[in-house]
Design a protein around this motif. Sequence first.
Motif, mmCIF file in Angstrom:
data_model
loop_
_atom_site.group_PDB
_atom_site.id
_atom_site.type_symbol
_atom_site.label_atom_id
_atom_site.label_comp_id
_atom_site.label_asym_id
_atom_site.label_seq_id
_atom_site.Cartn_x
_atom_site.Cartn_y
_atom_site.Cartn_z
ATOM 1 N N VAL A 195 0.846 -1.182 0.000
ATOM 2 C CA VAL A 195 0.000 0.000 0.000
ATOM 3 C C VAL A 195 0.888 1.242 0.000
ATOM 4 C CG1 VAL A 195 -1.652 1.276 1.376
ATOM 5 C CG2 VAL A 195 -1.856 -1.185 1.160
ATOM 6 N N GLN A 196 0.647 2.147 -0.898
ATOM 7 C CA GLN A 196 1.527 3.306 -1.045
ATOM 8 C C GLN A 196 1.120 4.413 -0.087
ATOM 9 O OE1 GLN A 196 4.251 3.135 -3.509
ATOM 10 N NE2 GLN A 196 3.599 1.080 -2.955
ATOM 11 N N ARG A 228 -3.820 6.815 2.817
ATOM 12 C CA ARG A 228 -4.900 6.664 1.848
ATOM 13 C C ARG A 228 -6.102 5.992 2.484
ATOM 14 N NH1 ARG A 228 -2.923 6.003 -3.836
ATOM 15 N NH2 ARG A 228 -0.842 6.872 -3.803
ATOM 16 N N PHE A 229 -5.871 5.264 3.543
ATOM 17 C CA PHE A 229 -6.968 4.449 4.062
ATOM 18 C C PHE A 229 -7.326 4.720 5.518
ATOM 19 C CE2 PHE A 229 -5.010 2.053 0.612
ATOM 20 C CZ PHE A 229 -6.095 2.056 -0.240
ATOM 21 N N ILE A 230 -6.403 5.244 6.308
ATOM 22 C CA ILE A 230 -6.776 5.644 7.668
ATOM 23 C C ILE A 230 -6.184 7.025 7.935
ATOM 24 C CG2 ILE A 230 -6.895 3.276 8.572
ATOM 25 C CD1 ILE A 230 -4.258 3.889 10.039
ATOM 26 N N PRO A 231 -6.741 7.761 8.886
ATOM 27 C CA PRO A 231 -6.206 9.095 9.183
ATOM 28 C C PRO A 231 -4.839 9.001 9.858
ATOM 29 C CG PRO A 231 -8.369 8.740 10.187
ATOM 30 C CD PRO A 231 -7.894 7.424 9.717
ATOM 31 N N GLN A 270 -11.971 15.538 8.879
ATOM 32 C CA GLN A 270 -12.622 14.264 8.642
ATOM 33 C C GLN A 270 -11.941 13.426 7.579
ATOM 34 O OE1 GLN A 270 -16.687 14.637 7.821
ATOM 35 N NE2 GLN A 270 -17.232 15.192 9.895
ATOM 36 N N LEU A 271 -11.375 14.091 6.624
ATOM 37 C CA LEU A 271 -10.916 13.337 5.473
ATOM 38 C C LEU A 271 -9.409 13.172 5.521
ATOM 39 C CD1 LEU A 271 -13.021 15.290 2.908
ATOM 40 C CD2 LEU A 271 -13.597 13.173 4.052
ATOM 41 N N PRO A 272 -8.933 11.998 5.289
ATOM 42 C CA PRO A 272 -7.505 11.855 5.072
ATOM 43 C C PRO A 272 -7.243 12.522 3.733
ATOM 44 C CG PRO A 272 -8.624 9.758 4.812
ATOM 45 C CD PRO A 272 -9.668 10.757 5.144
ATOM 46 N N ALA A 330 -5.981 10.966 0.002
ATOM 47 C CA ALA A 330 -6.705 9.880 -0.650
ATOM 48 C C ALA A 330 -7.873 10.392 -1.473
ATOM 49 C CB ALA A 330 -7.209 8.909 0.406
ATOM 50 N N LEU A 331 -8.586 11.350 -0.913
ATOM 51 C CA LEU A 331 -9.799 11.742 -1.609
ATOM 52 C C LEU A 331 -9.529 12.696 -2.748
ATOM 53 C CD1 LEU A 331 -12.771 11.854 0.761
ATOM 54 C CD2 LEU A 331 -11.662 10.009 -0.425
#
Lengths: 173, 408, 167
Positions: A114-115, A119-122, A165-167, A170-171
Motif C-alpha cells: 500500500v503506497q 490513503r486508508f486511515i487518518p 474528517q478526510l484523510p 486519498a480523496l
Amino acid sequence: MALELPDNVVITKLDEMVSWCRKNSLWPMPFATACCGIELMATGASRHDLARFGAEVFRFSPRQCDLLIVAGRVVMKMLPVLQRIWQQMHEPKWCISMGACASTGGVFDTYSVVQGIDRFIPVDMYVPGCPPRPEQLIQAIIDLQAKIQREGTMYGREFTRPERQLPSRALRQ
Amino acid sequence: MPLERILPSGDLAQDEPQEYLWTMNFGPQHPATHTTLRLVLKLDGERVVDAMPDIGYLHSGFEKLAEHLDYNQYVTVTDRMNYVSPMANNVAWHMAVEKLMGIEVPPRCQYLRVIVAELSRISDHLVCNGAVGLDTGAFTYFLYAFNPREKLYDIFEALCGARFTNSYTRVGGLTGDASPEAIAMIREVIRELPKTFGDMERLLDRNKIFVDRTKGIGVLTKEEAINRGASGPVARASGVTRDLRKDEPYLSYADFDFQVCCATAGDCYARYLVRMAEMRESLKIVAQAIENLPEGPVSIGIRDRASLPPKGMVYSTIEGLITHFEVLMTNRGFEVPCEEIYSATEAPNGELGFYLVGDGSSRAYRARCRPPSFLHFALFPHLIRGHMLSDVVAVLGSLNVIAAELDR
Amino acid sequence: MDAMPTRTTSELKRAFPTAEISEFRGQVRAAVPVSSIGDCLRFLKEQLGFDMLVDLTCVDYLAYRGATSRFGLVYLLLSVDRGERLVVRTFVDDPQPAVPSAVPLWQAADWLEREVWDLFGIRFEGHPDLRRIVLPEQFTAHPLRKDYPLQGRGERHNFPVITRAEG
Ligand code: SF4
C-alpha cells in the motif's frame, strides 16, 4: 472573594487540563510489521528510553491504547487488519506513521504494498526515514504532544470538525 | 481430543469426530508473533491439536523488485529482508552476484565481510534469544540482550553510516574501507560481549521456569529436520552437523578456527543453547579476523567495469568519472553471462541462498531468495501438535521467524 | 560446458538417458523432461541419497533469449552426508503448466510448491493442499510472471477508506 490563592494552585481551562493529561499519558499501540519495528523496539529499550516522555506503556490490545504507531510497510493482506485495529481503538486516538514505507510505500513500489497508509486511515504525524532513528520517533511523539495540547477539547470535538474528517490525499486523487 | 489420535507421523487421525475442538486465531497482530505471522490453532481445551499458519501479511514483492533494480541497487532491498541481520543478507546477495559474474573479491574485503556477517549473527541471536526470554516471561533478560545490540549498531553506523539498513557491500567490494575508529569499536565489543553472554547465561540457562517451559517442547528429530528442509541453528539443534561455513567454505572462513555448535535434543531449549554457543564462536571468528585483517584495497578496482570506483576517484579523476557512468548506464554496465547460479551462505537463521538468472543486462532476470524462515515456519504445525497453548510462543520464538524474510 | 562425470551424473544418465547434464562454475545441473521429472526425483532421493530439498523455484522465461519453454522449474537438491549438491531443472509450457508434486518425497516441498503456484500459477499434481500462500485468496493474477506489471493492476488500492468521523 478576596482570598489569595496559595502558590500551589494553578488556574487553567478545563480543556487545557484535559489535554495536558492526555498528552502526557499516551499509550502507544505498536503496529510493527517490518524493519521499522526493530527501531520501535530500540526506542522503547534502555538506551533511548521512551519512558522519559510518558509514552512507554506499550499495550498490544487496541482497546487500551490511544496512539497507533504504524511501523513498517503495510501490504494488501494486512491493510484490513490495520483498519480493524484503528476502528477498535477508542477516542481520543492518534496515529503516527513511522518510516518511509508506512507513509508512502518507500522503496517498495510493488504490486502488493500500500503506497501510504494515509490513503486508508487518518494519520496525524509522519516520521520520515528508512528506518527513522529512535530520536526521530521521539521527536514525533513530542510534536504530537504539542499538537494534542494545541487542539484538544474535553469532548473530543476536534475529531468531528469537517476539515479533519478526510484523510486529505486519498480523496483528492 | 485424546492425544492418541495424533498419529506417530505427527499428523491427525482424520476419522475422529471433532465437534468439541475449537478454533483460535493467533495474530497477525499479536505481541508474541513479533511481526506479522498468523496462526489458526485448533484447540482441545488448552492442548493444541493442530495449527495452520497463514503467511503473506508482509509479502512485498521482493523478487519482482529484483527484476527491476540492478545488481548494486538491489542490495538496499536485501537489507529489508532479514532486518535483524541485514549485513548477512548483503553479503549473501553480492556473493551470489559475484559468483555469477566470476569475480573474486580481494582478501581485505573478504575479511571485512566475514566480520560484519559474524557481527550480524551475534545481533540476530541476541534478538532471537532475547525474544524467547521475553515470551516466556523474562523481560529483564530481553533488555540485557537488547542493550549490546546498540553497540553493534554503532559499529555498523561507523562502517557505513546507517544503523541497520546498511547496504554495505557492492559488486566486487564494499562501499568503503573500515575506519580505524570502527576497528577500535569492534575490538571494544570483542572485549565487552563475553560479559553480556555471561550475564545472559547466568540469568536464564538454569532458570527453572525457563527450562521447564522450553525443555522437551517442540522436538524436531534429525530425519524430520532434513526432510523438511531445516537449516542453520534449528537443524544443528537436532543433530544435523551441517554448517556451510565449514562444509562449503566461502569468503575466507577456511582461515579461521571455530567450532560448529550442535545439540541432539532438538527442542526449544537446545535451539536456545545452540544460539548462545554460536555467539561465542562468532566472536572468536571476529577476533581472529580483526587481528589478521590483511592490508590492501576493499574493492577489485575498476577493471572489467564491474565495481563502482571509490567516490574520491569519481570526484577527482576523469577516469573514475567515466567508469562510474559506465557502470551505472543500463546498456553498458556489468558484463553478466546468460547463465543461472545458486549460491548459499550460512546466514544467522540458516541457509540463505540466491538463485540468480542473468540475461546479460545489469539486472537479474530472476533473483530467487531461498529464505530459511520460510522453511522453518512450515515446521511449526509439526512441532506444536500435542503441546499446550502457552508453548506456542516458545516454539515460535525458538524458530526465529522473521516475517519480512518469510514473505518477501 | 560438459560436466566431469561423477557417480551421480553417470548413474543419472544411465537411468534417464534423456537427462542433459551441464556444469557452470562448479555447479552440476541436470535438465530433465517434464514427463520423467517425478521418477527422476524419486530416483535421486531413493537411489542416490539426495535427502534434502533445499529449494524449489520457478523462472518465467517469457522474454529470455534462446528460451524454448515458458517456465523452468528448479529443484535444488542436497545430500546431507556427502555434502553434494545437484540442480535439477525441468521445463513446462502454457497453457495449464503442471508437474507432479514432490511432497511425498520431501515435506519441505509443501510450502515451496504452494508458493510457486501462488506466484507463477504452476499446478502441482498430487499436492495435498494447493492454495495461495502469500497473496490473498481473492487475488487472481500470478505476479511473478513476466507479463504482470511491477506496480500491479491496482489491486493494492482496492480498499475502503476510513475517515476520522467513522473511526
Ligand atoms: S521505512 Fe525502511 S526500515 Fe521502515 S519498514 Fe520500510 S523499508 Fe523497513
